[in-house]
Design a protein around this motif. Structure first.
Motif, PDB file in Angstrom:
ATOM      1  N   ALA A   1      39.406   9.278 -23.890  1.00  0.00           N
ATOM      2  CA  ALA A   1      39.150   7.942 -24.427  1.00  0.00           C
ATOM      3  C   ALA A   1      40.191   6.965 -23.875  1.00  0.00           C
ATOM      4  CB  ALA A   1      39.213   7.968 -25.960  1.00  0.00           C
ATOM      5  N   VAL A   2      39.718   5.833 -23.361  1.00  0.00           N
ATOM      6  CA  VAL A   2      40.588   4.835 -22.737  1.00  0.00           C
ATOM      7  C   VAL A   2      40.683   3.613 -23.632  1.00  0.00           C
ATOM      8  CG1 VAL A   2      40.960   3.373 -20.724  1.00  0.00           C
ATOM      9  CG2 VAL A   2      39.940   5.637 -20.443  1.00  0.00           C
ATOM     10  N   ALA A   3      41.898   3.165 -23.883  1.00  0.00           N
ATOM     11  CA  ALA A   3      42.112   1.969 -24.689  1.00  0.00           C
ATOM     12  C   ALA A   3      43.392   1.285 -24.218  1.00  0.00           C
ATOM     13  CB  ALA A   3      42.218   2.322 -26.175  1.00  0.00           C
ATOM     14  N   PHE A   4      43.436  -0.030 -24.374  1.00  0.00           N
ATOM     15  CA  PHE A   4      44.647  -0.749 -23.995  1.00  0.00           C
ATOM     16  C   PHE A   4      45.790  -0.338 -24.911  1.00  0.00           C
ATOM     17  CE2 PHE A   4      47.559  -4.360 -24.076  1.00  0.00           C
ATOM     18  CZ  PHE A   4      47.834  -4.461 -22.726  1.00  0.00           C
ATOM     19  N   ASP A   5      46.956  -0.107 -24.335  1.00  0.00           N
ATOM     20  CA  ASP A   5      48.107   0.383 -25.084  1.00  0.00           C
ATOM     21  C   ASP A   5      48.925  -0.795 -25.613  1.00  0.00           C
ATOM     22  OD1 ASP A   5      50.138   1.796 -26.177  1.00  0.00           O
ATOM     23  OD2 ASP A   5      50.757   2.830 -24.350  1.00  0.00           O
ATOM     24  N   TYR A   6      48.557  -1.257 -26.802  1.00  0.00           N
ATOM     25  CA  TYR A   6      49.259  -2.389 -27.399  1.00  0.00           C
ATOM     26  C   TYR A   6      50.695  -2.048 -27.802  1.00  0.00           C
ATOM     27  CZ  TYR A   6      44.846  -4.930 -27.626  1.00  0.00           C
ATOM     28  OH  TYR A   6      43.691  -5.567 -27.300  1.00  0.00           O
ATOM     29  N   ASP A   7      50.994  -0.778 -27.942  1.00  0.00           N
ATOM     30  CA  ASP A   7      52.341  -0.388 -28.352  1.00  0.00           C
ATOM     31  C   ASP A   7      53.385  -0.773 -27.315  1.00  0.00           C
ATOM     32  OD1 ASP A   7      51.357   0.656 -30.674  1.00  0.00           O
ATOM     33  OD2 ASP A   7      51.215   2.715 -29.922  1.00  0.00           O
ATOM     34  N   ARG A   8      52.961  -1.011 -26.073  1.00  0.00           N
ATOM     35  CA  ARG A   8      53.911  -1.408 -25.040  1.00  0.00           C
ATOM     36  C   ARG A   8      54.317  -2.875 -25.145  1.00  0.00           C
ATOM     37  NH1 ARG A   8      51.818   1.200 -19.322  1.00  0.00           N
ATOM     38  NH2 ARG A   8      51.137   3.224 -20.100  1.00  0.00           N
ATOM     39  N   LEU A   9      53.567  -3.655 -25.911  1.00  0.00           N
ATOM     40  CA  LEU A   9      53.811  -5.091 -25.993  1.00  0.00           C
ATOM     41  C   LEU A   9      54.855  -5.418 -27.051  1.00  0.00           C
ATOM     42  CD1 LEU A   9      50.153  -6.447 -25.840  1.00  0.00           C
ATOM     43  CD2 LEU A   9      51.707  -5.936 -23.954  1.00  0.00           C
ATOM     44  N   SER A  10      55.557  -6.503 -26.822  1.00  0.00           N
ATOM     45  CA  SER A  10      56.485  -7.004 -27.837  1.00  0.00           C
ATOM     46  C   SER A  10      55.672  -7.692 -28.922  1.00  0.00           C
ATOM     47  CB  SER A  10      57.466  -7.995 -27.206  1.00  0.00           C
ATOM     48  OG  SER A  10      56.768  -9.151 -26.766  1.00  0.00           O
ATOM     49  N   ALA A  11      56.344  -8.051 -30.024  1.00  0.00           N
ATOM     50  CA  ALA A  11      55.650  -8.724 -31.125  1.00  0.00           C
ATOM     51  C   ALA A  11      55.059 -10.049 -30.670  1.00  0.00           C
ATOM     52  CB  ALA A  11      56.624  -8.946 -32.281  1.00  0.00           C
TER      53      ALA A  11
ATOM     54  N   THR B   1      37.249  -5.980 -20.951  1.00  0.00           N
ATOM     55  CA  THR B   1      36.693  -5.783 -19.608  1.00  0.00           C
ATOM     56  C   THR B   1      37.494  -4.746 -18.839  1.00  0.00           C
ATOM     57  OG1 THR B   1      35.905  -8.072 -19.542  1.00  0.00           O
ATOM     58  CG2 THR B   1      36.146  -6.926 -17.429  1.00  0.00           C
ATOM     59  N   ALA B   2      38.824  -4.835 -18.944  1.00  0.00           N
ATOM     60  CA  ALA B   2      39.681  -3.879 -18.253  1.00  0.00           C
ATOM     61  C   ALA B   2      39.492  -2.470 -18.806  1.00  0.00           C
ATOM     62  CB  ALA B   2      41.146  -4.300 -18.385  1.00  0.00           C
ATOM     63  N   GLU B   3      39.411  -2.368 -20.134  1.00  0.00           N
ATOM     64  CA  GLU B   3      39.190  -1.058 -20.750  1.00  0.00           C
ATOM     65  C   GLU B   3      37.899  -0.429 -20.244  1.00  0.00           C
ATOM     66  OE1 GLU B   3      41.282  -1.432 -25.155  1.00  0.00           O
ATOM     67  OE2 GLU B   3      39.236  -2.143 -24.864  1.00  0.00           O
ATOM     68  N   GLN B   4      36.819  -1.233 -20.189  1.00  0.00           N
ATOM     69  CA  GLN B   4      35.530  -0.709 -19.754  1.00  0.00           C
ATOM     70  C   GLN B   4      35.575  -0.281 -18.295  1.00  0.00           C
ATOM     71  OE1 GLN B   4      33.009  -0.013 -21.664  1.00  0.00           O
ATOM     72  NE2 GLN B   4      31.777   0.758 -19.962  1.00  0.00           N
ATOM     73  N   ALA B   5      36.287  -1.042 -17.468  1.00  0.00           N
ATOM     74  CA  ALA B   5      36.390  -0.690 -16.044  1.00  0.00           C
ATOM     75  C   ALA B   5      37.090   0.654 -15.866  1.00  0.00           C
ATOM     76  CB  ALA B   5      37.148  -1.782 -15.291  1.00  0.00           C
ATOM     77  N   TRP B   6      38.154   0.861 -16.599  1.00  0.00           N
ATOM     78  CA  TRP B   6      38.876   2.135 -16.489  1.00  0.00           C
ATOM     79  C   TRP B   6      38.063   3.286 -17.073  1.00  0.00           C
ATOM     80  CZ3 TRP B   6      42.333   3.095 -13.150  1.00  0.00           C
ATOM     81  CH2 TRP B   6      43.223   2.109 -12.718  1.00  0.00           C
TER      82      TRP B   6
END
Length: 479
Positions: free
Chosen positions: A115-125, A143-148
């Motif tokens: 399962a592919v999902a954007f990793d929000y944990d890498r972002l700052s607040a 869009t990026a998630e779907q492409a990957w």
């Protein structure tokens, strides 16, 4: 259909283990066949057995020996199929692992189930807040998630198709058809034609490894040739043209977006420098010197070394170590010259290497450049030589067929040459050339790749508007 988890967790080494056992079985069957030939089959040749039973035995003995021979063929063919399958499945698994790693580098998380999902944990607040409040931003994320997801899905599908092909061949290899002389059990015994199945599989493998396709064609530029090598190489390796096309498109988009960003950045920065330069000249001030591209880190390191405390970390380095990497300001002084009525002593980042070499020798020019700038010069020269060689492969028909691509190659080569000149000799003339060729190259790229660049600019715009640069990079699955 195989799943991502199936592909990643399966021990493909068992195929080789099974292949070795099938090969050993073929050897043991050979021994049994020889014993049967020498002990049983030759009974009817002793001269003491005659009549109907002897004739019947002759036929049956021949049929039995035939099956021993057919069993050997079938076992060897099975071993061959298993080895070929192991090679292909292992290579395809590596492709999937590479796709996963690329997705993670682009800011995605990939679970054990694929399962592919954007990793929000890498972002700052702050970055998370910017993402949540920008609808276009979130659209780009999806869009990026779907492409990957599609990319990884295609890699899994390639493994599944190879697995199905292996299963089909293994099923075919055990089907006994009408045999040759001596086959007394057609359709119910071992397959004496199994070797043909293995031979066909070997031919496919050889076709994937055949080197004839590596030759450059008459109607190809060097760029076309390299792109075709990538596509055909992956197709032959995986037997999956769709996956090869996808990977090629990803690679092409990456190069195009990177080249476009580089051209715009160079044109913008040097336009600003030229504007300030001529503004100072007009006002009668001593203009600020131009610096070579890619020397921000060397300039910073040299400045900190010069102003650092005696006990600082940089001061503790062995003599000349920093200078070897970032360039020597002392050697750069050989590039001193009169400018606007004043004598100008350049730093390592500002020095004209041609002037330094002319006044202080080639060794001082190398010292002034340093390893970082020197590599930039070498790379620029190599890129320019490649571009010229690529242009030399064009003919009139090829230019008429794709003028946009020809324009991109011409301006790209000119941009590479101007950037090399700017790296060697930073001054208003080389900066102006870099601006002009950068704008031309960017325009040619827009003409040749307007759809891909449009998508890339849209994503970049969302990134800058939100103020989260690393999220913008991660949003592009082809970055």
């Amino acid at each position: 259909m195989l799943t991502y988890q199936d592909v990643m967790t399966t021990d493909y080494g068992r195929l080789l283990t099974a292949a070795d056992k099938w090969q050993s079985m073929a050897e043991e069957l050979r021994k049994v066949e020889e014993r049967y030939r020498d002990s049983v089959q030759k009974i009817h040749t002793s001269g003491n057995w005659a009549g109907v039973s002897a004739a019947t035995a002759l036929t049956n003995f021949a049929a039995t020996r035939y099956e021993y021979q057919a069993a050997q063929t079938q076992a060897k063919a099975t071993a061959t199929l298993l080895r070929n399958g192991h090679q292909q499945l292992t290579e395809l698994k590596k492709s999937l692992e590479a796709a996963r790693d690329d997705a993670v580098k682009a800011g995605m998380s990939v679970s054990g189930q694929g399962a592919v999902a954007f990793d929000y944990d890498r972002l700052s607040a702050a970055e998370k807040s910017a993402a949540r409040h920008d609808p276009d931003y979130m659209t780009s994320v999806r869009t990026a998630e779907q492409a990957w997801r599609e990319y990884i899905k295609e890699c899994v599908k390639a493994v599944d198709e190879a697995d199905k092909d292996l299963r089909k061949d293994l099923e075919a290899v055990v089907k006994d058809g009408p045999g040759g002389k001596g086959d007394g059990t057609p359709g119910t015994g071992f397959n004496a034609q199994a070797g043909e199945v293995a031979k066909a599989d070997d031919a496919q493998k050889q076709d994937r490894m055949d080197l004839a396709w590596l030759k450059m064609r008459d109607d190809e530029t060097i760029d076309d040739y390299v792109e075709r090598l990538q596509k055909e190489g992956l197709t032959r390796l995986t037997s999956n043209p769709k996956l090869a096309e996808l990977v090629s498109n990803v690679s092409k988009t990456t190069v195009t977006a990177g080249a476009f960003a580089s051209a715009l950045t160079v044109a913008g920065m040097n336009s600003w420098k030229l504007q300030n330069y001529f503004k100072d000249v007009k006002a009668g001030n001593f203009p600020k010197a131009f610096t070579a591209p890619g020397t921000f880190v060397p300039r910073t390191a040299n400045a900190r070394l010069a102003g650092g405390a005696p006990g600082g970390l940089l001061a503790r380095l062995p003599p000349n170590v920093t200078g070897v990497l970032t360039g020597s300001d002392e050697a750069a002084m050989w590039g001193g010259q009169m400018k606007n009525g004043r004598f100008f002593l350049p730093t390592a980042a500002e020095a004209n290497l041609v002037t330094v070499a002319r006044q202080g020798g080639a060794m001082n020019a190398l010292k002034a450049a340093g390893a970082m700038r020197g590599l930039g010069v070498v790379g620029g020269v190599a890129g320019t030589v490649y571009g010229v060689a690529n242009l030399a492969t064009y003919d009139t028909d090829m230019i008429k067929k794709d003028p946009a691509k020809f324009a991109t190659d011409v301006t790209g080569t000119a941009f590479s040459a101007s950037m090399t000149a700017l790296t060697v000799a930073p001054n208003p003339i080389t900066a102006g050339l870099a601006v002009g060729t950068g704008v031309a190259y960017g325009a040619a790229l827009i003409w040749d790749n307007h759809e891909a660049i449009g998508k890339g600019l849209e994503k970049a715009g969302h990134s800058l508007a939100g103020g989260a640069k690393k999220l913008g990079s991660a949003l592009n699955p082809f970055d």
